[in-house]
Every structure is written in structure tokens, then in C-alpha cells.
Design a protein around this motif. Structure first.
Motif, PDB file in Angstrom:
ATOM      1  N   VAL A  61      -1.353   8.014  -8.083  1.00 26.88           N
ATOM      2  CA  VAL A  61      -1.188   6.638  -7.481  1.00 26.88           C
ATOM      3  C   VAL A  61      -2.438   6.173  -6.533  1.00 26.88           C
ATOM      4  N   PRO A  62      -2.959   5.003  -6.953  1.00 22.16           N
ATOM      5  CA  PRO A  62      -4.442   4.868  -5.963  1.00 22.16           C
ATOM      6  C   PRO A  62      -3.906   4.798  -4.705  1.00 22.16           C
ATOM      7  N   ALA A  63      -4.799   5.320  -3.785  1.00 19.62           N
ATOM      8  CA  ALA A  63      -4.635   5.513  -2.547  1.00 19.62           C
ATOM      9  C   ALA A  63      -5.704   4.705  -1.779  1.00 19.62           C
ATOM     10  N   HIS A  64      -5.329   4.109  -0.621  1.00 18.76           N
ATOM     11  CA  HIS A  64      -5.969   3.616   0.283  1.00 18.76           C
ATOM     12  C   HIS A  64      -6.837   4.514   1.248  1.00 18.76           C
ATOM     13  N   SER A  65      -8.274   4.277   1.251  1.00 15.64           N
ATOM     14  CA  SER A  65      -9.089   4.959   2.063  1.00 15.64           C
ATOM     15  C   SER A  65      -9.720   4.223   3.169  1.00 15.64           C
ATOM     16  N   SER A  66      -9.725   4.491   4.411  1.00 15.40           N
ATOM     17  CA  SER A  66     -10.623   3.737   5.490  1.00 15.40           C
ATOM     18  C   SER A  66     -11.272   4.940   6.326  1.00 15.40           C
ATOM     19  N   ASP A  67     -12.217   4.460   7.068  1.00 21.08           N
ATOM     20  CA  ASP A  67     -12.879   5.473   8.149  1.00 21.08           C
ATOM     21  C   ASP A  67     -12.002   5.372   9.309  1.00 21.08           C
ATOM     22  N   ASP A  68     -10.835   4.682   9.389  1.00 27.43           N
ATOM     23  CA  ASP A  68      -9.637   4.885  10.420  1.00 27.43           C
ATOM     24  C   ASP A  68      -9.105   6.098  10.156  1.00 27.43           C
ATOM     25  N   VAL A  85       0.856  -1.178  -0.019  1.00 29.30           N
ATOM     26  CA  VAL A  85       0.090  -0.147  -0.160  1.00 29.30           C
ATOM     27  C   VAL A  85       0.910   1.333   0.004  1.00 29.30           C
ATOM     28  N   PRO A  86       1.288   1.931  -1.137  1.00 28.38           N
ATOM     29  CA  PRO A  86       2.103   3.060  -1.141  1.00 28.38           C
ATOM     30  C   PRO A  86       1.526   4.474  -0.743  1.00 28.38           C
ATOM     31  N   CYS A  87       0.074   4.586  -0.544  1.00 27.71           N
ATOM     32  CA  CYS A  87      -0.121   5.751  -0.221  1.00 27.71           C
ATOM     33  C   CYS A  87      -1.644   5.650   0.327  1.00 27.71           C
ATOM     34  N   VAL A  88      -2.077   6.563   1.212  1.00 30.92           N
ATOM     35  CA  VAL A  88      -3.515   6.700   1.852  1.00 30.92           C
ATOM     36  C   VAL A  88      -3.808   8.114   1.670  1.00 30.92           C
ATOM     37  N   SER A  89      -5.485   7.938   1.583  1.00 32.28           N
ATOM     38  CA  SER A  89      -6.140   9.395   1.569  1.00 32.28           C
ATOM     39  C   SER A  89      -6.754   9.514   2.959  1.00 32.28           C
ATOM     40  N   LEU A  90      -6.564  10.676   3.603  1.00 30.63           N
ATOM     41  CA  LEU A  90      -7.227  11.087   4.858  1.00 30.63           C
ATOM     42  C   LEU A  90      -8.513  11.749   4.692  1.00 30.63           C
ATOM     43  N   ARG A  91      -9.572  11.288   5.011  1.00 30.92           N
ATOM     44  CA  ARG A  91     -11.084  11.783   4.611  1.00 30.92           C
ATOM     45  C   ARG A  91     -10.903  13.046   5.393  1.00 30.92           C
ATOM     46  N   THR A  92     -11.713  14.150   4.927  1.00 31.08           N
ATOM     47  CA  THR A  92     -12.021  15.085   5.784  1.00 31.08           C
ATOM     48  C   THR A  92     -12.881  15.359   6.805  1.00 31.08           C
ATOM     49  N   ARG A  93     -12.636  15.786   7.962  1.00 33.65           N
ATOM     50  CA  ARG A  93     -13.836  16.234   8.910  1.00 33.65           C
ATOM     51  C   ARG A  93     -13.423  17.806   9.205  1.00 33.65           C
ATOM     52  N   GLU A  94     -14.525  18.602   8.978  1.00 33.10           N
ATOM     53  CA  GLU A  94     -14.435  19.749   9.125  1.00 33.10           C
ATOM     54  C   GLU A  94     -14.734  20.237  10.357  1.00 33.10           C
ATOM     55  N   ALA A  95     -14.280  21.364  11.061  1.00 35.64           N
ATOM     56  CA  ALA A  95     -14.872  21.992  12.253  1.00 35.64           C
ATOM     57  C   ALA A  95     -16.059  22.621  12.021  1.00 35.64           C
ATOM     58  N   VAL A  96     -16.982  22.533  12.823  1.00 34.02           N
ATOM     59  CA  VAL A  96     -18.362  23.043  12.866  1.00 34.02           C
ATOM     60  C   VAL A  96     -18.035  24.736  12.988  1.00 34.02           C
ATOM     61  N   SER A  97     -18.580  25.577  12.245  1.00 35.40           N
ATOM     62  CA  SER A  97     -18.213  27.031  12.477  1.00 35.40           C
ATOM     63  C   SER A  97     -19.298  27.603  13.244  1.00 35.40           C
ATOM     64  N   ARG A  98     -18.798  28.226  14.375  1.00 35.97           N
ATOM     65  CA  ARG A  98     -19.868  29.059  15.155  1.00 35.97           C
ATOM     66  C   ARG A  98     -19.112  30.327  15.550  1.00 35.97           C
ATOM     67  N   PRO A  99     -19.875  31.466  15.761  1.00 34.77           N
ATOM     68  CA  PRO A  99     -19.226  32.612  16.119  1.00 34.77           C
ATOM     69  C   PRO A  99     -18.105  32.425  17.345  1.00 34.77           C
TER      70      PRO A  99
END
Length: 368
Positions: free
Chosen positions: A199-206, A118-132
Motif C-alpha cells: 500500500v503506497p505510504a505517505h512520507s514526510s520529514d515530520d 491517506v491509509p498509511c505512513v512510513s516513518l523515516r529512520t533516525r539511528e542513535a550514534v553509537s559510542r562506547p
């Protein structure tokens, strides 16, 4: 496990970035620090004294032959440079390219357990909630949604259209990590090979990256003012480019007082960026990161690894940086490292042995 970032930010934000990523599993951070010396003096001093950080000031002496005006190009060049430098250290398994407003959010044990093919991975984005305002730690995040849920949020008036690009204020493409090598390029959201193929990247909910994009009104104003006054224009598209244009029009308007500008920027924030927190919570769409993924401690480089890395980084500070930019000039990292090997002095035998060992993994690397 290492990270590489190109950063221009306040000392306080940089400290939070460093400590947050070390707790998230990074063992060593490479920070390429932009900005005038007087602007980043405090941040530079902090980074220089931190044992788990390698800091590089990217002034005119660093950018050979010239500094790219495109921020993304500077980021990608720096990321690939670090990946190449780390390739000669077998102890380094992964390097991630992240921004100064991002933190790793991964199961490190599962990452390190991935097979070598497995040469590379892709990290799934989690974005911070925006509040004042946030009274404490920013700990509530949005995740990418399916089409039906996006349609629901559109019908409820939460977002303008059923698209994750409307739901997120920042990028939706994730961030890349790769096994250090001389024959791959670490880009903004992906990894390319020498033929410019992804390059195909491995993705996981981890494996996630936390993006602290405009998480408050204050951070929104600071970040976008920086984008519009930095002297170099980052690439945006669609709504984000319209946002940049509107903010630039406010910031550069000589008829507005500082108070006027702040009031208008706050209005833009409330209309375009602030999230509908009650609705998102009611629908169960928000997540809090697993605390166990943010309780790691960094492992230091061994003395020999640290010495070899320092030697390589010292040499790479002054080389033609176009070797690390995917270009059509025929410049390639492997050629640069082969030349480096040929120029080593007798007292640099340890580094020579490391380069020879790496070249033996692919004989073509040392024969060009």
C-alpha cells in the motif's frame, strides 16, 4: 494513536521504551512479551499495571496452532492482530509497528491532520550514534545520507562503502503506521493489502522513528548475545548476518572464559559498530530530535472503548493466529471477525453493535 511491539528485554529497557513512546505521542501501547516467565516476571508486572499498556504473554496457549520459529513472522502476526482489534474503535486513528528499541519521533498534530484517504505512513529512520558510553540521555542521531556524502565518508575511512546500509548499524527502511483495518496487513517495514501488494505510504520529514540500535558497547553486547542465544534466529543479510555469525562464534566457544568473550565482543564493537563521532559532528551530519515531539501526554480510552477492546483481545488470544499472517490458506481477519460476530451472546450487544457498524463501512466484510 497506538503502537504494537513484540519484545524480549530487561525490565529497565521496557520501562524506558514505554515512557519514551508515551511522551512521543502514543496514547496506548500493545506489548507482546516473549521469554520464559522467570525472565520477564518484573517486566510483565510493570506492563500489566500500566494503564496505558495492554500486555500479552505469548506462550504456548497464545500461539495456535503452533509458535512460528521466525521472529519476523511472530512480529507481523501480532501487529496485524492489534490493527484488526483496533479497527472497531473509531477513536483510534493510527497504529504503528515498532520494535522495543525504537521510539516515535513525529509531529502528532500534522499526522492527525492527514486526510482520510491517506491509509498509511512510513516513518523515516533516525539511528542513535553509537559510542562506547553515554554520560546522559542518548540524544544524537544519524539520518540517511545522499550518495555524494556517503562517498565522502567512504574516502575518509568512516564507512566501508558508499551505502546507507554501511552507515547505519540497523535497518534503513523505516517503520510503518496505518489506519486500523481488517483488510490490510501491518508488516515490519510496510503495509500490504489482501492481494499482497504494498500500500503506497505517505512520507514526510515530520515523521520519524528513533532507532536505539547498539547505541553503546554495553547495549551492543546485550542485544547481540540475545540474538544468538534466544533459540530462534532473526533474519539478517549481508554485513549484519556476518556480524551475527562472528558473535555466535564467540558466545558459543567453550575455550573462552566470560572475560575473554567480553573482550572479543568489545573488539568487534569498536571495529564494526562504533561511530566516528568527531568526523560526523564536524560535517554537520547529526541531528537532535525536536523536544516538542517528546512532550506529549497519553489520552486514555473511554470506558466503552476500553470494554470493547478488552472483549476483542480476550477472544483473539486463543484464535488461529494464521488469520493474521499473509498466507495462502484462505484464512483472513474479516472471516474471523464475521464469525466472532455470529457467536456473540445477548449480553455482548455493545460489541455486536461496534462490529455491525464496522461491517457497514464495507458490506463485503460481513457477507463472507
Amino acid at each position: 494513536m497506538c503502537t504494537v511491539s513484540t519484545v524480549k528485554d530487561s525490565a529497565a529497557n521496557i520501562k524506558a521504551f514505554v515512557e519514551g513512546n508515551l511522551a512521543a505521542g502514543a496514547d496506548h501501547l500493545f506489548v507482546f512479551l516473549e521469554g520464559a516467565a522467570e525472565e520477564v516476571a518484573e517486566a510483565h508486572q510493570y506492563l500489566k499495571e500500566h494503564e496505558s499498556v495492554t500486555v500479552v504473554r505469548t506462550g504456548s496457549r497464545y500461539w495456535n496452532p503452533r509458535r512460528p520459529g521466525d521472529l519476523n513472522k511472530r512480529q507481523m502476526t501480532n501487529a496485524t492482530l492489534v490493527s484488526c482489534a483496533l479497527a472497531i474503535l473509531p477513536a483510534v486513528h493510527w497504529v504503528f509497528h515498532i520494535d522495543g528499541d525504537e521510539r516515535l519521533d513525529i509531529d502528532k498534530e500534522r499526522l492527525l491532520a492527514l486526510p482520510p484517504d491517506v491509509p498509511c505512513v512510513s516513518l523515516r529512520t533516525r539511528e542513535a550514534v553509537s559510542r562506547p558510553h553515554w554520560d546522559g540521555e542518548v540524544d544524537i542521531f544519524k539520518e540517511l545520507l545522499d550518495e555524494d556524502t556517503l562517498c565522502l565518508l567512504t574516502m575518509l575511512g568512516v564507512i566501508a562503502e558508499p551505502a546507507n546500509t554501511a552507515y547505519f548499524n540497523g535497518h534503513t527502511h523505516g517503520k510503518p503506521g496505518m489506519r486500523p483495518a481488517l483488510d490490510r496487513y501491518l508488516r515490519i517495514h510496510r503495509v500490504l493489502d489482501t492481494d499482497k501488494q504494498e500500500v503506497p505510504a505517505h512520507s514526510s520529514d515530520d515523521f520519524h522513528v528513533l532507532h536505539y540500535e547498539s547505541f553503546s558497547a554495553e547495549e551492543f553486547i546485550r542485544k547481540w548475545q540475545n540474538h544468538t542465544t534466544s533459540g530462534t534466529r532473526a533474519k539478517f543479510s549481508g554485513r549484519r548476518d556476518q556480524l551475527r555469525g562472528a558473535i555466535s562464534a564467540v558466545v558459543t566457544n567453550p575455550a573462552l572464559t566470560d572475560a575473554d568473550k567480553r573482550e572479543l565482543l568489545t573488539t568487534i564493537y569498536r571495529r564494526e559498530v562504533e561511530d566516528d563521532l568527531p568526523t560526523l559532528q564536524r560535517l554537520g551530519l547529526l541531528v537532535t530530535p525536536d523536544a516538542s515531539h517528546h512532550a506529549y501526554g497519553p489520552a486514555a480510552f473511554g470506558a466503552e472503548d476500553a470494554a470493547a477492546l478488552a472483549q476483542v483481545m480476550a477472544r483473539l488470544r486463543t484464535v488461529d493466529k494464521r488469520h493474521f499472517d499473509h498466507n495462502d490458506l484462505g484464512l483472513h481477519p474479516r472471516d474471523l471477525f464475521a464469525q466472532m460476530r455470529s457467536e456473540l451472546r445477548p449480553d455482548e450487544a455493545a460489541l455486536a453493535a461496534r462490529l455491525d457498524a464496522y461491517f457497514r463501512t464495507d458490506p463485503g466484510l460481513g457477507s463472507r
